[in-house]
Write a protein that holds these residues in place. Sequence first.
Motif, PDB file in Angstrom:
ATOM      1  N   VAL A   1      -9.788   7.719   5.328  1.00 20.98           N
ATOM      2  CA  VAL A   1      -9.791   6.435   4.046  1.00 20.98           C
ATOM      3  C   VAL A   1      -9.291   5.248   4.809  1.00 20.98           C
ATOM      4  CG1 VAL A   1      -8.704   5.664   2.072  1.00 20.98           C
ATOM      5  CG2 VAL A   1      -8.865   8.042   2.445  1.00 20.98           C
TER       6      VAL A   1
ATOM      7  N   LEU B   1      -8.976   0.775   4.182  1.00 21.38           N
ATOM      8  CA  LEU B   1      -8.999  -0.487   3.587  1.00 21.38           C
ATOM      9  C   LEU B   1     -10.023  -1.299   4.074  1.00 21.38           C
ATOM     10  CD1 LEU B   1      -8.167  -1.860   0.962  1.00 21.38           C
ATOM     11  CD2 LEU B   1      -6.222  -2.809   2.189  1.00 21.38           C
TER      12      LEU B   1
ATOM     13  N   VAL C   1       0.700  -1.094   0.012  1.00 19.33           N
ATOM     14  CA  VAL C   1      -0.002  -0.090   0.018  1.00 19.33           C
ATOM     15  C   VAL C   1       0.804   1.203   0.095  1.00 19.33           C
ATOM     16  CG1 VAL C   1      -1.476   1.406   1.491  1.00 19.33           C
ATOM     17  CG2 VAL C   1      -2.199  -1.001   0.951  1.00 19.33           C
TER      18      VAL C   1
ATOM     19  N   LEU D   1      -6.062   4.986  -6.038  1.00 16.40           N
ATOM     20  CA  LEU D   1      -5.672   3.922  -5.228  1.00 16.40           C
ATOM     21  C   LEU D   1      -6.115   2.346  -5.456  1.00 16.40           C
ATOM     22  CD1 LEU D   1      -5.030   5.452  -1.564  1.00 16.40           C
ATOM     23  CD2 LEU D   1      -3.269   4.396  -3.070  1.00 16.40           C
ATOM     24  N   ASN D   2      -7.318   2.713  -5.758  1.00 16.73           N
ATOM     25  CA  ASN D   2      -8.255   1.248  -6.021  1.00 16.73           C
ATOM     26  C   ASN D   2      -7.899   0.742  -7.341  1.00 16.73           C
ATOM     27  OD1 ASN D   2      -9.751   0.899  -3.779  1.00 16.73           O
ATOM     28  ND2 ASN D   2     -11.250   2.253  -4.113  1.00 16.73           N
TER      29      ASN D   2
ATOM     30  N   GLU E   1     -11.553  -2.917  -0.300  1.00  7.69           N
ATOM     31  CA  GLU E   1     -11.437  -1.688  -1.434  1.00  7.69           C
ATOM     32  C   GLU E   1     -11.192  -0.513  -0.446  1.00  7.69           C
ATOM     33  OE1 GLU E   1     -14.699  -1.396  -3.960  1.00  7.69           O
ATOM     34  OE2 GLU E   1     -15.871  -0.623  -2.422  1.00  7.69           O
ATOM     35  N   PHE E   2     -10.470   0.671  -0.836  1.00  8.99           N
ATOM     36  CA  PHE E   2     -10.430   1.786  -0.126  1.00  8.99           C
ATOM     37  C   PHE E   2     -11.528   2.559  -0.357  1.00  8.99           C
ATOM     38  CE2 PHE E   2      -5.796   0.792  -1.233  1.00  8.99           C
ATOM     39  CZ  PHE E   2      -5.187   0.970   0.189  1.00  8.99           C
ATOM     40  N   GLU E   3     -11.955   3.054   1.060  1.00 11.55           N
ATOM     41  CA  GLU E   3     -13.331   3.869   0.948  1.00 11.55           C
ATOM     42  C   GLU E   3     -13.046   4.941   1.701  1.00 11.55           C
ATOM     43  OE1 GLU E   3     -17.158   3.134   3.546  1.00 11.55           O
ATOM     44  OE2 GLU E   3     -16.846   1.339   2.163  1.00 11.55           O
ATOM     45  N   ARG E   4     -13.679   6.135   1.247  1.00 12.70           N
ATOM     46  CA  ARG E   4     -13.490   7.354   2.053  1.00 12.70           C
ATOM     47  C   ARG E   4     -14.505   7.673   3.205  1.00 12.70           C
ATOM     48  NH1 ARG E   4     -14.397  13.205   0.853  1.00 12.70           N
ATOM     49  NH2 ARG E   4     -12.506  14.388   1.837  1.00 12.70           N
TER      50      ARG E   4
ATOM     51  N   VAL F   1      -8.329   8.372  -3.657  1.00  6.41           N
ATOM     52  CA  VAL F   1      -8.775   7.162  -3.209  1.00  6.41           C
ATOM     53  C   VAL F   1      -9.257   6.423  -4.567  1.00  6.41           C
ATOM     54  CG1 VAL F   1     -10.843   5.989  -2.100  1.00  6.41           C
ATOM     55  CG2 VAL F   1     -10.048   8.158  -0.858  1.00  6.41           C
TER      56      VAL F   1
END
Length: 307
Positions: free
Chosen positions: A100, A102, A28, A72-73, A89-92, A69
Amino acid sequence: MSESVIPNPPEPIGPNESWEHYELYLAVKKAVYSLPSNFESSLNIDGVLATDLFAFNSSLGATIEQQVVNSLNRLRSVWDPEQHYALYEFERQPQTFPDVVLKASAPNVTPTIILGIELKGWYILAKEKEPSFRYKVTPAVCAPADLLVVVPWALQNVISGSPIVFEPFVMGARHAAKYRNWHWEHKRKGTSKKGIHLSTVERSYPTKSDMISDRPESDGGGNYGRLARSGVMEEYISKLFTDKLAGIQLSAWQQFLSIFTESASESDIDIALQRIAKNATLSSSDPNATKRLAEKFRETADLLEQS
């Protein structure tokens, strides 16, 4: 009476190498550092008023952070090449720390969250030559793998075009919180009280209602949490401003925009442009470099006047 000895700053800390997700953590970080060449934005800015330039960080900051974000995904092949984390998955989550995460995208998957990123966008050509965000979270709520990531950005054509990002500043979230408190209590100059009231919250990934901020005993100037002023980003910022945008160093653009948006006459602006161009090319062996830079600044200034 001898001066008290200042304790050493806190050492960098992170997850134990035996942690089952340690390789993911490293991957990451690699993905974060690769953002400058992989960032994508659907924004396109044009016709900006000179007086609006420095509002970019507040007006577009949230949008840029969401697009980080998204990027990054899209970089899953970097941080999950074997698809071991296909359900994540990355989530804000902008109102909660860290903003943020994962996170598992399906129910009944454990752990729900593997790591988090406190993400700060920074419009690099703003008046202050440093990020202005305040980072007040108490160290205890930062999980060992959580990161603080500052992503500097600017517009591709300086005053127009799509946003582009530069090399990010990456630091362990807990380390950053400890360093901030160390600087406030031991390194900071001034005569005001230097004590800090630590938050009593200790669990990682707190809720929105948890009171997770540390509070200084005295902070008349409202400077507690200004991590950039602790000096921990100094070397990074110095190096960053040598990067170029439209062929000209970021430091020169930052000076140019600061001067142009001040109340100055045309002759004052021209003199300032010549000075900045000269300073930006002192190390250049090209005798015409200063002239070309001054012309580029003047061209940009004319565009700002027309917008």
